[in-house]
Design a protein around this motif. Structure first.
Motif, PDB file in Angstrom:
ATOM      1  N   GLY A   1       0.781  -1.232   0.000  1.00  0.00           N
ATOM      2  CA  GLY A   1       0.000   0.000   0.000  1.00  0.00           C
ATOM      3  C   GLY A   1       0.808   1.275   0.000  1.00  0.00           C
TER       4      GLY A   1
ATOM      5  N   LYS B   1       1.938   7.105   1.478  1.00  0.00           N
ATOM      6  CA  LYS B   1       1.220   6.006   2.127  1.00  0.00           C
ATOM      7  C   LYS B   1      -0.211   5.953   1.622  1.00  0.00           C
ATOM      8  CE  LYS B   1       3.871   6.108   6.359  1.00  0.00           C
ATOM      9  NZ  LYS B   1       3.836   6.325   7.800  1.00  0.00           N
ATOM     10  N   ASN B   2      -0.724   4.728   1.489  1.00  0.00           N
ATOM     11  CA  ASN B   2      -2.115   4.482   1.103  1.00  0.00           C
ATOM     12  C   ASN B   2      -2.530   5.230  -0.168  1.00  0.00           C
ATOM     13  OD1 ASN B   2      -2.529   2.829   3.397  1.00  0.00           O
ATOM     14  ND2 ASN B   2      -2.747   4.674   4.625  1.00  0.00           N
TER      15      ASN B   2
ATOM     16  N   LYS C   1      -3.670   5.277  -3.892  1.00  0.00           N
ATOM     17  CA  LYS C   1      -4.317   4.384  -4.848  1.00  0.00           C
ATOM     18  C   LYS C   1      -3.980   4.800  -6.274  1.00  0.00           C
ATOM     19  CE  LYS C   1      -8.203   2.334  -2.674  1.00  0.00           C
ATOM     20  NZ  LYS C   1      -9.491   1.810  -3.000  1.00  0.00           N
TER      21      LYS C   1
END
Length: 152
Positions: free
Chosen positions: A101, A116-117, A119
């Motif tokens: 991720g 971070k995280n 998409k």
């Protein structure tokens, strides 16, 4: 280039190999990723002294992150790539890698920054030259982390 894989839930690595000519505020270069269209994309922009991660959503541009950087010597020991290239001091390999991720960015094998995280919804990557600048493009390669297979 649109990669033929689902990047939304898979770990991957993308290497983009190029040769730069000049970096100044009016002559920079970068990597486009997560490209949907001209009004929706992400951009890793290399300026004279800093690299910026820029996001454009519905035509609105915002800087997500800025870090100071230095282009280290092109070192074959730090770069793991199957692309054909020569050891030229102007060569640059930008690596975008997602693990668990987290999206990490590297330049010539040296870590720059991470998100971070983040998409990635659109598997499209490419090169950008800004101003009266020139890039020689040698290639793009990608691999899924779990399969360890590389494609060019």
């Amino acid at each position: 280039m649109e990669l033929p894989v689902s990047l939304n839930d898979e770990d991957f690595i993308v290497n983009l190999l190029m040769s730069k000519s000049d970096i100044k505020e009016d002559k920079s270069f970068g990597i486009i990723f997560n490209y949907k269209n001209e009004r929706n994309y992400a951009f890793l922009k290399f300026g004279e002294k800093q690299v910026s991660i820029i996001e454009c959503e519905k035509g609105e541009i915002a800087v997500n992150k800025r870090v100071i950087y230095k282009i280290n010597s092109f070192n074959d020991d730090l770069i793991h790539s199957d692309l054909e290239y020569s050891s030229d001091k102007n060569n640059i390999v930008v690596t975008i890698e997602r693990k668990n991720g987290k999206l990490e960015f590297s330049l010539n094998g040296i870590y720059l920054c991470s998100l971070k995280n983040y998409k990635i919804e659109y598997p499209t990557f490419g090169f950008v030259a800004i101003g009266k600048n020139k890039l020689d493009i040698y290639g793009l390669e990608f691999a899924k982390e779990d399969a360890k297979e590389t494609e060019e």
